[in-house]
Design a protein around this motif. Structure first.
Motif, PDB file in Angstrom:
ATOM      1  N   GLU A 170       0.847  -1.200   0.000  1.00 32.22           N
ATOM      2  CA  GLU A 170       0.000   0.000   0.000  1.00 32.22           C
ATOM      3  C   GLU A 170       0.878   1.244   0.000  1.00 32.22           C
ATOM      4  OE1 GLU A 170      -3.056   2.411   3.026  1.00 32.22           O
ATOM      5  OE2 GLU A 170      -2.200   0.459   3.598  1.00 32.22           O
ATOM      6  N   TYR A 171       0.420   2.293  -0.677  1.00 32.40           N
ATOM      7  CA  TYR A 171       1.111   3.574  -0.609  1.00 32.40           C
ATOM      8  C   TYR A 171       0.859   4.215   0.759  1.00 32.40           C
ATOM      9  CZ  TYR A 171       2.513   3.994  -5.528  1.00 32.40           C
ATOM     10  OH  TYR A 171       3.124   3.833  -6.748  1.00 32.40           O
ATOM     11  N   MET A 172       1.926   4.390   1.522  1.00 33.70           N
ATOM     12  CA  MET A 172       1.874   5.162   2.766  1.00 33.70           C
ATOM     13  C   MET A 172       2.514   6.514   2.494  1.00 33.70           C
ATOM     14  SD  MET A 172       0.456   3.329   5.205  1.00 33.70           S
ATOM     15  CE  MET A 172       1.009   4.158   6.693  1.00 33.70           C
ATOM     16  N   ILE A 173       1.876   7.570   2.960  1.00 31.26           N
ATOM     17  CA  ILE A 173       2.405   8.913   2.757  1.00 31.26           C
ATOM     18  C   ILE A 173       3.239   9.312   3.975  1.00 31.26           C
ATOM     19  CG2 ILE A 173       1.863  11.344   2.389  1.00 31.26           C
ATOM     20  CD1 ILE A 173       1.261   9.533   0.002  1.00 31.26           C
ATOM     21  N   TYR A 225       0.478   8.440   6.997  1.00 29.21           N
ATOM     22  CA  TYR A 225      -0.916   7.987   6.931  1.00 29.21           C
ATOM     23  C   TYR A 225      -1.163   7.040   5.766  1.00 29.21           C
ATOM     24  CZ  TYR A 225      -1.507  11.785   3.459  1.00 29.21           C
ATOM     25  OH  TYR A 225      -1.378  12.625   2.379  1.00 29.21           O
ATOM     26  N   HIS A 226      -2.237   6.276   5.910  1.00 27.53           N
ATOM     27  CA  HIS A 226      -2.676   5.335   4.888  1.00 27.53           C
ATOM     28  C   HIS A 226      -3.343   6.083   3.727  1.00 27.53           C
ATOM     29  CE1 HIS A 226      -2.199   1.557   7.206  1.00 27.53           C
ATOM     30  NE2 HIS A 226      -2.479   2.309   8.255  1.00 27.53           N
ATOM     31  N   THR A 227      -3.226   5.500   2.537  1.00 28.63           N
ATOM     32  CA  THR A 227      -3.966   6.027   1.380  1.00 28.63           C
ATOM     33  C   THR A 227      -4.995   5.022   0.885  1.00 28.63           C
ATOM     34  OG1 THR A 227      -2.395   5.122  -0.230  1.00 28.63           O
ATOM     35  CG2 THR A 227      -1.945   7.341   0.647  1.00 28.63           C
ATOM     36  N   PHE A 228      -4.841   3.741   1.260  1.00 31.04           N
ATOM     37  CA  PHE A 228      -5.688   2.657   0.755  1.00 31.04           C
ATOM     38  C   PHE A 228      -5.613   2.568  -0.767  1.00 31.04           C
ATOM     39  CE2 PHE A 228      -7.506   4.258   4.738  1.00 31.04           C
ATOM     40  CZ  PHE A 228      -7.361   3.126   5.531  1.00 31.04           C
ATOM     41  N   VAL A 229      -4.477   2.994  -1.297  1.00 30.78           N
ATOM     42  CA  VAL A 229      -4.149   2.844  -2.718  1.00 30.78           C
ATOM     43  C   VAL A 229      -2.979   1.878  -2.801  1.00 30.78           C
ATOM     44  CG1 VAL A 229      -3.363   3.991  -4.824  1.00 30.78           C
ATOM     45  CG2 VAL A 229      -4.939   5.169  -3.261  1.00 30.78           C
ATOM     46  N   TYR A 230      -3.068   0.902  -3.698  1.00 26.97           N
ATOM     47  CA  TYR A 230      -2.104  -0.190  -3.688  1.00 26.97           C
ATOM     48  C   TYR A 230      -1.228  -0.194  -4.940  1.00 26.97           C
ATOM     49  CZ  TYR A 230      -4.867  -1.674   0.262  1.00 26.97           C
ATOM     50  OH  TYR A 230      -5.509  -1.703   1.479  1.00 26.97           O
ATOM     51  N   GLU A 231      -0.139  -0.946  -4.835  1.00 25.31           N
ATOM     52  CA  GLU A 231       0.856  -1.015  -5.898  1.00 25.31           C
ATOM     53  C   GLU A 231       0.199  -1.336  -7.238  1.00 25.31           C
ATOM     54  OE1 GLU A 231       5.247  -3.056  -6.591  1.00 25.31           O
ATOM     55  OE2 GLU A 231       3.814  -3.991  -5.201  1.00 25.31           O
ATOM     56  N   GLY A 232       0.563  -0.557  -8.251  1.00 28.03           N
ATOM     57  CA  GLY A 232       0.032  -0.765  -9.588  1.00 28.03           C
ATOM     58  C   GLY A 232      -1.210   0.052  -9.899  1.00 28.03           C
ATOM     59  N   ARG A 290      -1.660   3.406  -9.086  1.00 22.30           N
ATOM     60  CA  ARG A 290      -1.292   4.758  -9.484  1.00 22.30           C
ATOM     61  C   ARG A 290       0.222   4.890  -9.485  1.00 22.30           C
ATOM     62  NH1 ARG A 290      -5.505   7.769  -5.441  1.00 22.30           N
ATOM     63  NH2 ARG A 290      -7.368   6.779  -6.285  1.00 22.30           N
ATOM     64  N   SER A 291       0.715   5.870 -10.239  1.00 23.89           N
ATOM     65  CA  SER A 291       2.145   6.143 -10.237  1.00 23.89           C
ATOM     66  C   SER A 291       2.496   6.986  -9.016  1.00 23.89           C
ATOM     67  CB  SER A 291       2.563   6.891 -11.506  1.00 23.89           C
ATOM     68  OG  SER A 291       2.068   8.220 -11.475  1.00 23.89           O
ATOM     69  N   ILE A 292       3.774   6.977  -8.643  1.00 22.44           N
ATOM     70  CA  ILE A 292       4.218   7.753  -7.502  1.00 22.44           C
ATOM     71  C   ILE A 292       4.029   9.248  -7.751  1.00 22.44           C
ATOM     72  CG2 ILE A 292       6.630   7.913  -8.260  1.00 22.44           C
ATOM     73  CD1 ILE A 292       7.396   7.509  -5.294  1.00 22.44           C
ATOM     74  N   TRP A 293       4.173   9.673  -9.007  1.00 15.77           N
ATOM     75  CA  TRP A 293       4.022  11.096  -9.340  1.00 15.77           C
ATOM     76  C   TRP A 293       2.565  11.528  -9.194  1.00 15.77           C
ATOM     77  CZ3 TRP A 293       8.716  12.409  -9.089  1.00 15.77           C
ATOM     78  CH2 TRP A 293       9.721  11.557  -9.549  1.00 15.77           C
ATOM     79  N   GLU A 352       0.767  14.392  -6.519  1.00 16.50           N
ATOM     80  CA  GLU A 352      -0.131  15.474  -6.934  1.00 16.50           C
ATOM     81  C   GLU A 352      -1.488  15.356  -6.244  1.00 16.50           C
ATOM     82  OE1 GLU A 352      -0.360  15.430 -11.143  1.00 16.50           O
ATOM     83  OE2 GLU A 352       1.715  16.103 -11.440  1.00 16.50           O
ATOM     84  N   GLN A 353      -2.034  14.149  -6.200  1.00 21.27           N
ATOM     85  CA  GLN A 353      -3.344  13.973  -5.583  1.00 21.27           C
ATOM     86  C   GLN A 353      -3.298  14.231  -4.076  1.00 21.27           C
ATOM     87  OE1 GLN A 353      -4.501  10.018  -6.878  1.00 21.27           O
ATOM     88  NE2 GLN A 353      -5.613  10.845  -8.626  1.00 21.27           N
ATOM     89  N   GLU A 354      -2.246  13.765  -3.410  1.00 22.02           N
ATOM     90  CA  GLU A 354      -2.152  13.984  -1.965  1.00 22.02           C
ATOM     91  C   GLU A 354      -1.871  15.442  -1.632  1.00 22.02           C
ATOM     92  OE1 GLU A 354      -2.994  11.828   0.435  1.00 22.02           O
ATOM     93  OE2 GLU A 354      -3.640  10.662  -1.300  1.00 22.02           O
ATOM     94  N   SER A 355      -1.173  16.139  -2.497  1.00 20.14           N
ATOM     95  CA  SER A 355      -0.966  17.576  -2.284  1.00 20.14           C
ATOM     96  C   SER A 355      -2.301  18.301  -2.286  1.00 20.14           C
ATOM     97  CB  SER A 355      -0.054  18.141  -3.371  1.00 20.14           C
ATOM     98  OG  SER A 355       0.043  19.546  -3.257  1.00 20.14           O
TER      99      SER A 355
END
Length: 421
Positions: free
Chosen positions: A258-261, A270-277, A279-282, A286-289
């Protein structure tokens, strides 16, 4: 309740601490000064009249686990002890000082006893043979005035709502408890959960809200950070939060990562509940900003509105001296209510909520979720605490409006059902 800063002492080399130092201090360093030996002293001028004073200390203890796991700090005002704290981490502390004690003489003598001071050379190859206890970067003295608030507008410290008689629901199951909570508050379970906002530490309370079928958008709902950084963020309105360069998405966990910010300015994790594959890291950056910028604005609006009850819990022991700075930071924006949740005690059974001071409630829960599994939470424990905290908060608002001659709040609870605690 009006809280005003009367004095700020900066202990850095370029600070103003020399005018207030007594004995027990090492030569100041670029950002702080060490308290050395058995005790250190500060000498302050006589303060202006107030109902009460609060002394805050921004400290970092000298520790070296396992040999020296913590430092004890005992604070006295004019030879009267006002607090004792045991610390193993950098902390902002606050101590309440009665007006009569502070104004007993023409000066105020603050004594910081630190009986666990030790020499760095005893634990490592360093040649430092000073007996170090705490580094202190800043001290502040605040005046507290509540005289403009009628006594009837404040719930008395020590007032408690205890747990409901276990026979009324415990033996018959979860459904009876939810019925009790709805009867107690006049709200549905999702409505109860939405009256609260988590201040972080971990995602346990956010998951409790999910179990209540409530999904509020909250800046700190699934976040963790150090309390000092949380207080710093509230003090400055989380200025700069959401800067894209401060956002570091990392794939963690497994087998499904999972992507942790990891946010750098306030050390939010914090958790994003978004997993590998997915979304891209870039794109994650942008979305978390954008998300953090929006949630920051929403958090500050809710803080000023004072409608939410803010919740803070911590797996380790947290003293009142550590909680008070957080309560003060929240109340810079209005009459905020903070619910501080700790483990139940012998004379404070699970479900009990008590008034510590105006706007500060202390709730007692049967257990917290394990550190490695926040989903394993005590739903019943959280629901009991939240229901009683909501009733006390509404009683407080009702008392304020009644004292001011204003109409009763529409969601004011009926007469509280109390229990032995």
């Amino acid at each position: 309740m009006a809280i005003e800063c009367e004095l700020t002492i900066n202990f850095a080399t370029a600070g103003n601490s020399l005018a207030y130092l007594g004995g027990g201090w090492a030569r100041s360093e670029p950002e702080f000064s060490w308290g050395v030996g058995a005790e250190s002293h500060l000498v302050l001028p006589r303060l202006e009249a107030a109902d009460e004073y609060i002394l805050t200390l921004d400290v970092v203890p000298f520790i070296h686990p396992p040999e020296l796991p913590c430092q004890r700090l005992i604070v006295s005002i004019n030879d009267t002890v006002v607090g004792s704290t045991e610390l193993s981490r950098p902390t902002l502390l606050a101590y309440r000082i009665p007006a009569g004690l502070a104004r007993r003489s023409d000066r105020m003598l603050i004594t910081l006893q630190h009986p666990d001071a030790a020499r760095p050379r005893d634990f490592s190859d360093t040649g430092d043979d000073r007996y170090l206890a705490f580094s202190l970067s800043e001290a502040k003295v605040f005046s507290v005035n509540a005289s403009d608030v009628p006594p009837g507008a404040r719930l008395p410290a020590g007032l408690m709502l205890g747990p409901t008689n276990e026979r009324s629901f415990g033996a018959r199951g979860h459904g009876d408890l939810t019925e009790w909570a709805m009867s107690r508050t006049g709200l549905t379970i999702p409505e109860i959960a939405l009256k609260f906002e988590s201040l972080g530490e971990n995602c346990e309370f956010g998951l409790f809200q999910r179990r209540c079928d409530a999904e509020p958008l909250g800046l700190l709902r699934f976040s963790s950070t150090f309390m000092r950084n949380l207080i710093r963020g509230i003090d400055n309105g989380f200025e700069g939060l959401g800067t894209i360069d401060d956002i570091d998405p990392r794939l963690e966990g497994g087998p499904r990562k999972e992507y942790m910010i990891h946010e750098k300015k306030y050390t939010l994790v914090y958790h994003t509940f978004v997993y590998e594959g997915q979304r891209s890291i870039w794109l994650m950056r942008e979305q978390e900003s954008a998300r953090l910028t929006f949630l920051r604005r929403k958090f500050m609006e809710e803080l000023e509105a004072t409608d939410k009850i803010f919740v803070y819990k911590f797996g380790a022991t947290v003293s009142e001296e550590e909680i008070l700075p957080l309560h003060m930071a929240l109340n810079r924006y209005g009459d905020a209510t903070l619910l501080w949740v700790v483990l139940a005690e012998r004379d404070r059974p699970a479900g009990t909520v008590e008034v510590v001071m105006p706007g500060l409630l202390k709730g007692y829960i049967d257990r917290f979720a394990p550190a490695d599994n926040a989903h394993d939470l005590s739903f019943d424990g959280w629901l009991r605490v939240c229901a009683n905290a909501y009733v006390l908060s509404r009683l407080q608002k009702s008392a304020r409006t009644a004292a001011a001659g204003e109409p009763e709040p529409e969601d004011a609870p009926a007469e509280a059902e109390t229990g032995e605690a």
